[in-house]
Every structure is written in structure tokens, then in C-alpha cells.
Design an enzyme around this catalytic site. Structure first.
Site, PDB file in Angstrom:
ATOM      1  N   CYS A   1       0.826  -1.201   0.000  1.00  0.00           N
ATOM      2  CA  CYS A   1       0.000   0.000   0.000  1.00  0.00           C
ATOM      3  C   CYS A   1       0.869   1.262   0.000  1.00  0.00           C
ATOM      4  O   CYS A   1       1.400   1.623  -1.042  1.00  0.00           O
ATOM      5  CB  CYS A   1      -0.984  -0.056   1.171  1.00  0.00           C
ATOM      6  SG  CYS A   1      -2.445   0.937   0.865  1.00  0.00           S
TER       7      CYS A   1
ATOM      8  N   HIS B   1      -3.778  -5.121   0.984  1.00  0.00           N
ATOM      9  CA  HIS B   1      -3.129  -5.630   2.204  1.00  0.00           C
ATOM     10  C   HIS B   1      -3.211  -7.159   2.262  1.00  0.00           C
ATOM     11  O   HIS B   1      -4.116  -7.711   2.878  1.00  0.00           O
ATOM     12  CB  HIS B   1      -3.796  -5.021   3.441  1.00  0.00           C
ATOM     13  CG  HIS B   1      -3.478  -3.577   3.616  1.00  0.00           C
ATOM     14  ND1 HIS B   1      -2.337  -3.143   4.273  1.00  0.00           N
ATOM     15  CD2 HIS B   1      -4.112  -2.468   3.192  1.00  0.00           C
ATOM     16  CE1 HIS B   1      -2.309  -1.827   4.257  1.00  0.00           C
ATOM     17  NE2 HIS B   1      -3.376  -1.386   3.609  1.00  0.00           N
TER      18      HIS B   1
ATOM     19  N   GLU C   1      -1.525  -9.175   3.916  1.00  0.00           N
ATOM     20  CA  GLU C   1      -1.303  -9.730   5.254  1.00  0.00           C
ATOM     21  C   GLU C   1      -2.612 -10.066   5.963  1.00  0.00           C
ATOM     22  O   GLU C   1      -2.648 -10.900   6.866  1.00  0.00           O
ATOM     23  CB  GLU C   1      -0.447  -8.769   6.099  1.00  0.00           C
ATOM     24  CG  GLU C   1      -1.108  -7.477   6.560  1.00  0.00           C
ATOM     25  CD  GLU C   1      -1.052  -6.334   5.539  1.00  0.00           C
ATOM     26  OE1 GLU C   1      -0.882  -6.614   4.337  1.00  0.00           O
ATOM     27  OE2 GLU C   1      -1.181  -5.168   5.957  1.00  0.00           O
TER      28      GLU C   1
HETATM   29  N1  GLN Z   1      -1.842   6.646   2.995  1.00  0.00           N
HETATM   30  C1  GLN Z   1      -2.068   5.912   1.797  1.00  0.00           C
HETATM   31  C2  GLN Z   1      -3.468   6.121   1.233  1.00  0.00           C
HETATM   32  O1  GLN Z   1      -4.349   6.547   1.930  1.00  0.00           O
HETATM   33  C3  GLN Z   1      -1.786   4.433   1.990  1.00  0.00           C
HETATM   34  C4  GLN Z   1      -2.692   3.784   2.960  1.00  0.00           C
HETATM   35  C5  GLN Z   1      -2.183   2.456   3.444  1.00  0.00           C
HETATM   36  O2  GLN Z   1      -0.989   2.185   3.397  1.00  0.00           O
HETATM   37  N2  GLN Z   1      -3.058   1.632   3.948  1.00  0.00           N
HETATM   38  O3  GLN Z   1      -3.699   5.862   0.080  1.00  0.00           O
END
Ligand code: GLN
Length: 542
Positions: A380, A514, A516
Site C-alpha cells: 500500500c 493488504h 497480510e
Molecule cells: N496513505 C495511503 C493512502 O491513503 C496508503 C494507505 C495504506 O498504506 N493503507 O492511500
């Protein structure tokens, strides 16, 4: 209807009530029963989505896009049952529903009260859809005696009364502190905690007693006498070398047998715990070790990256190695050379995150991984950092950045305002509610044939969970591909990059989702298994 098991906590918080509930769920499954786990959280936030990871630990996201308590991650990891929005509720959500009903006039002019209106809303939540499983395990957050928890305790008391003993069982988790100078385990806090529980009308059926030392039979008898339970229902829960030993350890101490006997189930089939034994054997007998640097921002609170550290452990299980995680605060790289910390690690992972602080350090970690050909996994925000690094260093776009952190000259990461989900168009706005503007929950992605990720997953279409506002800006993806960083996973409408990988590197993958959140000890996530395999290979080179 399911048999209900209510799990409450006493004495202190952080006794691992979520883990205990999850392990009990796995143990009942090993006996052939179907289970579902739910968590009732007494705090007033509507969900943990807007809470800082420093306060609350990780926010666990479900397939249906709910931002929930991290205990739901334990439930999924132990039972393999995907949790949903309907498995976690807070006082904030219960109260907002009750107040919305009051405003609509649904209460027909009656005075709206905690009992029965709030407690009824809690009971409806607990019982919803409970017909589908043999056992519904329901954990109450916090500790007995907390003011904000009272409506929840009252609701489960009422349910116990309504369902009767054949259908409801109360398990209370307590602590027996060991007093070093006296060389003794103390039962008094447990006695007080049960007294508190009984004063609000709940008589626990089974006590699960956390302790660092063995609990002598005399102490168990004493607890039984004072707490009005039988001695065999005072179950020791010792600290364990690995959490995945809990189903086996609980069975050894008779937890499942006693709970089943509360329900009058005396002839239940014996559990098959061989799969858990296999996990424990692998954890205890690794054939090697790899060092993985996790370069993040919330590293002082281990619970902030709970699913991530578990998924890395699972990746190790898949390769029979122990994963030594080195948690590095990315801000260090804004002062010191990354090489000082990263020299000698076998893999680098940049996890999810929010906000500007620490981003330059993460970008430095990506640069080190790319140049030194160390396996790199960006999740992400980690993918965003990899894109920014490539844009700045390889495309020479000075000032490339994310619109999350101001208005960069080259917005290589930006907020997309529209995308399709199934047949629907979803729209988000920059000024929307903090809790409501994220791309949340499961989204499909299509993998490019011949790509490394297609090979890793072994399929061409996947579904993974998201929690973010910003995306890789497709105006730059062709130029990045020219530098070896290619999009190899797209949203089915072809609008949103979901995965990027480098063709000029042994293992360099960034994902917008994600993974994980979906890794389990009995089923390690393919990306984590593959990342750790690459780290093992890297360790053989150095
Ligand atoms: N801050 C980034 C976004 O809002 C990534 C978010 C994250 O890593 N879950 O897109």
C-alpha cells in the site's frame, strides 16, 4: 440456533482475550463443529477506522469493507472463517443506531433507555445470523467493571437467562499474578473479578486463568470455592512459546471438554489437532533463519502491524525458516545512511501507513533495496514509496510525490475520484468524512500473464482487501514501465493499478492492497511465502 459462548475478561486488560477466543474457536472446529466469532467493543468510536495505530493497534479490514478491531484478525487466522461487518460492533455504533431510530420516531413516543433499548440493540447484533453455525463465540472487549462495558454485560446476562444453560456458557479470563518475593501465585484478583461479574448477575461457568507459573491443585480448588465453579472448570492458561500452540494447550487442560459439558455435550468427537501440531513443530524446528527489515512508522507499538508480523511468520512456516523481524523507524534514514541498518538483511518490507512523517526514510529504504537487489515488498503506502522513488531517481522527476502530502510537482500518486465496483460506479471526494472516503474491503484484480505475481498466485484473477485513499497515477505508468517497474495487476476495469513489479530485480513487488490480512498459519499467503523464499535465496548469496 447456535450455542453461545460469551468470553469476558477480568483483573487487567491485555491478557490475550482475543487470542484465547480464537484458539477456542479453532479447538471446537477441530472437534468438527462450525464456529463464528464476534467482538463487542465498549468504546464510543463508531469503528476503530479513525483511531491512531498508536492508540488502538492495527485496524483490521474485512472483505465487506468494515474497519474492525484487530482481534478479528486473530479469529480469521485461527479459524479460517472470513469475518464480516456483522462481527464487530462498538458502543458508538449501537448508540448511533438507537438515536437514529429515536429521531425517526420508531420508539413511538416511549422514553428511550439503556435497558431495554440499548441492550436490545446489542442482543439483536449478537444473535443476527447465528442460525448458521454450531457455536457463536462472543468476546466482550475491556474488563469487567468498566463503566462503558455495563450495557454489554447486561445484554449478555439477559441472553444467558433467555437462552438457558443448554444454549449459553460464560467463560471468564483472569490473571493469577506471581509474587516473586513470596514465591506464590495470588488468587485474590480473580476472586474479586468474579465477585464483580456476579454482582451484575453473571455467574461464570469456566475460568481461564492466565499465569506464568503452574497453578497448584490447591489453588485451583481455592478459586473454585470462592468463585462458585467446580475445580475442573478452573483451567490454567500458561504463557506459550508460540500462540499457535494455544488450541493444543487448551485441550490438554480440558477447556473444550469442560465447555462442552456445560452444554451437556458429553460424547463429542475427540479433536483432530494434527494440523496445529504440524504448525507448532515447524515453529519450533526451523531449518534456518532470515532477517527481514520492516521499515515503518508505528513500530513502537507492535500491535500496529499485528497481521503483518503474523503473515511474515507464516511465510517462514511455508519455507521452514524462522523470520527475524527488524523493526526500523523510517525517520532514522532521514538522518543516517540506510546502508548502516540494511546491510545484511535478507529482505526489506515497507508496510502501509498514512501521512508525511517518515516518508523520505521509506523512499531511502526502497532505493537501497532496488540498487542492492535485496528482495523488496511494498504494501500500500510501501508501493506508493516505490513509485515515488522510481519517478525521482530513474525518471528524473524531481519533486515527484503523493497528493496525500500536499501538491507535488509530479503527482505520481494521486486520489482517483471514480472507479467501478462490479456494475456500480463508486465516487469519493477529498473533503468527505475521514471515516468514509477510503477504498475499503475486497476488490478483484486481474494479473498479467507471464508476470511474476501470476506465477506466485497460480491464478489470473485474485481478490484482496484494501484500505487507502490514494492510487498510482496511470499517467506515469508507461514511463515507469520503461524503467523496469511495470503494472502487472489491474482492477478489472483497467483503471487502477493494483500490483507493480520490477523485471530487473530478483524480487521487487509492490501491492495496493493488504495481503497480510488474509494470511493464515494453516494457509500462508502466496506473496509472503514467495517473499520469504526470495529472502532465503538471498541469504545463500551473502
Ligand atoms: N496513505 C495511503 C493512502 O491513503 C496508503 C494507505 C495504506 O498504506 N493503507 O492511500
Amino acid at each position: 440456533m447456535a450455542r453461545m459462548i460469551f468470553i469476558t475478561g477480568g483483573v487487567v486488560s491485555s491478557l490475550g482475550k482475543g487470542l484465547a477466543s480464537a484458539a477456542l474457536g479453532a479447538l471446537l472446529q477441530a472437534r468438527g463443529y462450525s464456529v463464528r466469532l464476534r467482538k463487542l467493543d465498549p468504546y464510543l468510536n463508531v469503528d476503530p477506522g479513525t483511531m491512531s495505530p498508536f492508540q488502538h493497534g492495527e485496524v483490521y479490514v474485512t472483505d465487506d469493507g468494515a474497519e474492525t478491531d484487530l482481534d478479528l484478525g486473530h479469529y480469521e487466522r485461527f479459524t479460517g472463517v472470513a469475518s464480516a461487518r456483522s462481527d464487530n460492533v462498538t458502543s458508538g455504533r449501537i448508540y448511533s443506531e438507537v438515536i437514529a431510530k429515536e429521531r425517526r420516531g420508531d420508539y413511538l413516543g416511549r422514553t428511550v433507555q439503556v435497558i431495554p433499548h440499548v441492550t436490545d440493540a446489542i442482543k439483536d447484533f449478537v444473535l443476527a445470523g447465528s442460525n448458521d453455525v454450531d457455536f457463536l463465540l462472543c468476546e466482550i472487549g475491556g474488563t469487567v467493571g468498566d463503566i462503558e462495558g455495563l450495557p454489554f454485560f447486561e445484554a449478555i446476562r439477559q441472553l444467558g437467562n433467555e437462552l438457558g444453560h443448554e444454549r449459553a456458557c460464560f467463560v471468564h479470563l483472569t490473571l493469577l499474578p506471581y509474587i516473586e518475593t513470596a514465591g506464590e501465585l495470588k488468587t485474590k484478583p480473580t476472586q474479586h473479578s468474579v465477585k464483580e461479574l456476579r454482582s451484575i448477575g453473571i455467574q461464570p461457568d469456566v475460568l481461564l486463568c492466565r499465569s506464568t507459573h503452574p497453578i497448584p491443585l490447591d489453588e485451583r480448588r481455592k478459586i473454585a470455592l470462592f468463585c462458585n465453579v467446580s475445580a475442573e472448570r478452573v483451567i490454567p492458561a500458561r504463557d506459550l512459546a508460540t500462540i499457535y500452540d494455544a488450541p493444543i494447550a487448551y485441550h490438554r487442560e480440558g477447556l473444550d471438554t469442560q465447555i462442552l459439558s456445560v452444554f451437556g455435550l458429553k460424547d463429542a468427537p475427540a479433536p483432530d489437532l494434527s494440523r496445529w501440531q504440524n504448525v507448532v513443530d515447524r515453529v519450533n524446528n526451523p531449518e534456518g533463519e532470515v532477517r527481514i527489515a520492516v521499515v515503518g512508522k508505528y513500530i513502537s507499538v507492535k500491535d500496529s502491524y499485528k497481521s503483518l508480523s503474523e503473515a511474515l511468520t507464516h511465510g517462514g512456516l511455508a519455507n521452514n525458516v524462522r523470520v527475524r523481524m527488524e523493526w526500523i523507524d523510517s525517520e532514522i534514514f532521514e538522518r543516517d545512511d540506510a546502508a548502516v541498518y540494511l546491510e545484511g538483511v535478507n529482505g526489506i518490507l515497507v508496510p502501509g501507513g498514512f501521512g508525511e512523517r517518515g516518508t523520505e526514510g521509506k523512499i531511502a529504504a526502497v532505493k537501497f533495496a532496488r540498487e542492492r537487489k535485496v528482495p523488496f515488498f511494498g504494501i500500500c503506502y510501501g508501493l506508493h514509496m516505490a513509485v515515488i522513488e522510481a519517478a525521482r531517481t530513474q525518471l528524473g522527476l524531481e519533486g515527484a510525490g503523493s497528493t496525500e502530502n500536499g501538491t507535488p510537482k509530479h503527482p505520481v500518486i494521486a486520489m482517483m475520484t471514480e472507479w467501478t465496483k462490479g456494475n456500480d460506479l463508486e465516487v469519493r471526494s477529498k473533503g468527505g468524512d475521514m471515516g468514509g472516503t477510503m477504498r475499503l474491503g475486497a476488490y478483484p484484480a486481474v494479473l498479467s500473464s507471464g508476470s511474476r505475481v501470476a506465477e506466485i498466485y497460480g491464478v489470473s484473477k485474485i481478490s484482496e482487501r484494501h484500505r487507502h485513499r490514494y492510487e498510482v497515477n496511470t499517467e506515469y505508468t508507461d514511463a515507469l514501465a520503461g524503467q523496469g517497474l511495470k503494472v502487472t495487476g489491474w482492477s478489472p476495469d483497467g483503471k487502477l493499478p493494483e500490483i507493480m513489479e520490477r523485471s530487473d530485480h530478483p524480487w521487487f513487488i509492490g501491492v495496493q492492497f493488504h495481503p497480510e490480512l488474509k494470511s493464515r498459519p494453516l494457509e500462508p499467503h502466496p506473496l509472503f511465502a514467495s517473499f520469504i523464499r526470495a529472502a532465503v535465496e538471498q541469504s545463500r548469496l551473502v
